[in-house]
Design an enzyme around this catalytic site. Structure first.
Site, PDB file in Angstrom:
ATOM      1  N   HIS A   1       0.823  -1.212   0.000  1.00 60.07           N
ATOM      2  CA  HIS A   1       0.000   0.000   0.000  1.00 60.07           C
ATOM      3  C   HIS A   1       0.858   1.264   0.000  1.00 60.07           C
ATOM      4  CE1 HIS A   1       0.969   0.920   4.187  1.00 60.07           C
ATOM      5  NE2 HIS A   1       0.829  -0.381   4.435  1.00 60.07           N
ATOM      6  N   GLY A   2       0.239   2.393  -0.335  1.00 56.68           N
ATOM      7  CA  GLY A   2       0.925   3.672  -0.322  1.00 56.68           C
ATOM      8  C   GLY A   2       1.207   4.169   1.087  1.00 56.68           C
TER       9      GLY A   2
ATOM     10  N   ASN B   1       2.576   5.772   8.906  1.00 52.42           N
ATOM     11  CA  ASN B   1       3.943   5.545   8.429  1.00 52.42           C
ATOM     12  C   ASN B   1       4.785   6.793   8.682  1.00 52.42           C
ATOM     13  OD1 ASN B   1       2.901   3.729   5.453  1.00 52.42           O
ATOM     14  ND2 ASN B   1       3.594   2.872   7.387  1.00 52.42           N
TER      15      ASN B   1
ATOM     16  N   GLN C   1       1.133   0.269  13.048  1.00 55.76           N
ATOM     17  CA  GLN C   1      -0.198   0.094  12.471  1.00 55.76           C
ATOM     18  C   GLN C   1      -0.746  -1.309  12.700  1.00 55.76           C
ATOM     19  OE1 GLN C   1      -0.876   2.922   8.801  1.00 55.76           O
ATOM     20  NE2 GLN C   1       0.908   1.662   8.411  1.00 55.76           N
TER      21      GLN C   1
ATOM     22  N   GLU D   1      -2.103  -7.150   7.375  1.00 56.64           N
ATOM     23  CA  GLU D   1      -0.805  -7.046   8.040  1.00 56.64           C
ATOM     24  C   GLU D   1      -0.784  -7.904   9.300  1.00 56.64           C
ATOM     25  OE1 GLU D   1       2.221  -6.919   7.957  1.00 56.64           O
ATOM     26  OE2 GLU D   1       2.734  -4.790   7.637  1.00 56.64           O
TER      27      GLU D   1
ATOM     28  N   ASN E   1      -0.936  -8.912  12.973  1.00 57.80           N
ATOM     29  CA  ASN E   1      -1.634  -8.358  14.133  1.00 57.80           C
ATOM     30  C   ASN E   1      -0.604  -8.072  15.220  1.00 57.80           C
ATOM     31  OD1 ASN E   1      -3.125  -7.899  16.469  1.00 57.80           O
ATOM     32  ND2 ASN E   1      -4.717  -9.365  15.933  1.00 57.80           N
TER      33      ASN E   1
ATOM     34  N   GLY F   1       3.672  -4.376   4.232  1.00 60.28           N
ATOM     35  CA  GLY F   1       5.113  -4.586   4.248  1.00 60.28           C
ATOM     36  C   GLY F   1       5.567  -5.876   4.904  1.00 60.28           C
TER      37      GLY F   1
END
EC number: 5.4.2.-
Length: 215
Positions: free
Chosen positions: A9-10, A15, A21, A82, A84, A151
């Site tokens: 994702h962007g 970030n 996150q 992503e 947890n 990521g």
């Protein structure tokens, strides 16, 4: 041979703010939106047939931009989420206590059985990411899907495809809106199964990206 494109994702507000996150969420920044448009232009003529996204907001926002450029409809798969991060989610990195930082380090350094309280292990992450990728094998012949994920999730997937431990994802730099590709090949003389064609390609991005500061 099935080709599967993988996009992180962007860039998001968290970030940029160095905030953990995990499966919590924050929207794309203006830079993140531009990154999504740039990767969309990169893949729009690649013959993509399916856009499959994690169900978290930041990936859906990225995937929608790509889907629009490709003239496709996005679908979601929660297996692409992503890792947890449990009780550390939504926490500024600089606010972690020594004990919490130890939890994080054990997780990313591959301590056996490591898990942040109320969170997920790297083994569990790898298992669901592999299941999501393998489901692409059930698509109609000639399909060329693109998956939008995160990521650590993508790093874990690529590391384990190479036969490395899940925590080896620390050694892969997958920047926001980087593009990777994996192929499924069946050959009597080459390794059968998933192979990595490319990883972390950012040639389409026209600005310096934030390093993965939260990592």
């Amino acid at each position: 041979m099935l080709q599967v494109y993988l996009v992180r994702h962007g860039e998001t507000l968290w970030n940029a703010a160095r905030r953990i996150q995990g499966q919590s969420d924050s929207p794309l920044t203006e830079i993140g939106i531009r990154q999504a448009h740039l990767v969309a232009q990169r893949v729009r003529n690649q013959g993509i047939t399916h856009i499959i996204s994690s169900d978290l907001g930041r990936t859906q926002q990225t995937a929608k931009i790509i889907a629009d450029a490709c003239g496709l409809t996005m679908v979601t798969d929660p297996r692409l989420r992503e890792l947890n991060m449990g009780v550390l989610e939504n926490r500024p990195i600089d606010s972690l206590t020594p004990e919490e930082e130890q939890w994080r380090k054990q997780m990313v350094n591959g301590t056996e059985g490591a898990r942040i309280p109320e969170g997920e292990s790297m083994t569990e992450l790898g298992r669901r990411m592999h299941a999501a990728l393998d489901s692409c094998l059930e698509l109609p012949a000639g399909s060329k899907p693109l998956l939008v994920s995160h990521g650590m999730a993508l790093g874990c997937l690529l590391s384990t495809l190479l036969g490395l431990p899940a925590h080896a994802e620390r050694r892969l730099r997958l920047r926001n809106c980087s593009l990777s590709r994996v192929d499924y090949q069946e050959s009597p003389w080459l390794a059968s199964g998933w192979v990595i064609e490319s990883a972390g390609d950012t040639a389409h991005l026209d600005m310096p990206a934030l390093d993965e500061l939260q990592r």
